[in-house]
Design an enzyme around this catalytic site. Structure first.
Site: not given
Ligand SMILES: NC(=O)c1ccc[n+]([C@@H]2O[C@H](COP(=O)([O-])OP(=O)(O)OC[C@H]3O[C@@H](n4cnc5c(N)ncnc54)[C@H](O)[C@@H]3O)[C@@H](O)[C@H]2O)c1
Length: 318
Positions: A125-126, A148
């Protein structure tokens, strides 16, 4: 047999999605493709990691040849890998562009070559930026305000180009804040748990008045399943809740769960260079698929806090 490919499957959201799809599609084989950064752990998948239906590939999204090789014959591709922490993105660290933008381009190229039939891209949503009243729907304009969210918006623009140029079957899911176990304590709710369990002070940006809506990670998984099974290709779906909290209120809920008085453990620090006041999503479109958010932070906080107590040694620093 379905082949499901999940990037970032050892991270917070990705590991919950992996478990959910593993159980939902009993005949599936799941490939988790993950660099396993500081934010992730193979332990997140310990309950299913010995099963032959799960393959964990420790690779970077920048390795296009590996992505292409392992994603052959994929039916459902869920792209959840990203650099995800806003604070780390200030000063435009290159990882955010390399992983979130170029990494997504590699995902699209691999899916195109391998003729993947369904690609779910997890966005945020950001990308809409802040909103004081009401909510953004899927047609609202982009207005990302930190490096980000800019990188996530840029990834979506690349996807848009691939949808138009190559008819790539991508669905974009824009989620609000997600909460649950396994999230790195760099984020607000798990960070509050970590600090209070260790009886350390927790830093709140500014006065902690910023408002965020929170969706439980298992509600998110159900929503993504609905989108996979009923969503339309080349559409965007917002997914979120109306359970809205000020940052300080989240900290207070965690303090209560630990039987501590919040004011003894809060440390107010200078705000981020720019900190959106409020995010809010209109998610009527996904509700029409028969999904709705169910779980509030208060419903799960004891369980989540308990998980952090048991796993505190995994996170040396916040
Ligand atoms: N957590 C939230 O509140 C939230 C909200 C909206 C959207 N998102 C989106 O959801 C997705 C997951 O978020 P999250 O909170 O689980 O994040 P997280 O940081 O916990 O997990 C990210 C994962 O991506 C992997 N990763 C990072 N760089 C990498 C690379 N270069 N190659 C392969 N793997 C790589 C990491 O090892 C990790 O397993 C993201 O796309 C984030 O933008 C998260």
């Amino acid at each position: 047999m379905h082949k499901i490919f999940i990037t970032g499957g050892c991270g917070f959201i990705g590991s919950h999605l992996t478990e959910y799809f593993f159980k939902k599609y009993k005949n599936s084989i799941i490939y988790v493709y993950d660099k396993i950064t500081y934010a992730a752990s193979i332990k997140n998948l310990k309950d299913i990691s010995n099963n032959k239906r799960l393959k964990i590939i420790k690779k970077d999204l920048s390795d296009y040849n590996a992505l292409k090789k392992y994603s052959k014959n994929t039916d459902i591709f869920i792209h959840a890998a990203a650099e995800s922490h806003v604070d780390n993105s200030f000063n435009l660290k290159n990882e955010f562009i390399i992983t979130n933008v170029l990494g997504t381009k590699n995902v699209l190229d691999a899916c195109k070559v391998n003729k993947v039939k369904k690609i779910i891209h997890i966005s945020t949503d950001e990308i809409y930026g802040e909103i004081y009243k009401s909510s953004f729907d899927e047609n609202s304009r982009f207005n990302p305000s930190n490096p980000y969210s800019s990188s996530k918006a840029a990834a979506e623009m690349i996807i848009n180009g691939y949808i138009h140029s190559y008819k790539l079957p991508v669905i974009i899911v824009r989620a609000n804040n997600i909460f649950g176990t396994r999230q790195h304590p760099e984020k607000l709710l798990p960070g509050s748990c970590w600090s209070l369990i260790k009886k350390k002070k927790f830093t709140i940006h500014g006065k902690g008045n910023q408002k965020r809506s929170f969706l439980y990670v298992k509600d998110l998984c159900e929503g993504i399943y609905k989108i996979v099974s009923k969503g339309k290709n080349n559409n965007i779906y917002n997914i979120g809740s109306k359970f809205e909290y000020k940052n300080l209120d989240v900290f207070k809920i965690v303090a209560k769960a630990n039987n501590l008085s919040f004011d003894k453990f809060v440390k107010y620090v200078k705000d981020r260079p720019f900190n959106d006041y409020r995010y809010s999503l209109n998610f009527n479109k996904i509700m029409k698929l028969g999904w709705k958010p169910k779980t509030k932070i208060e419903d799960k906080i004891l369980e989540i806090n308990d998980w952090y107590k048991k796993n505190i040694s995994r996170f040396k620093k916040r």
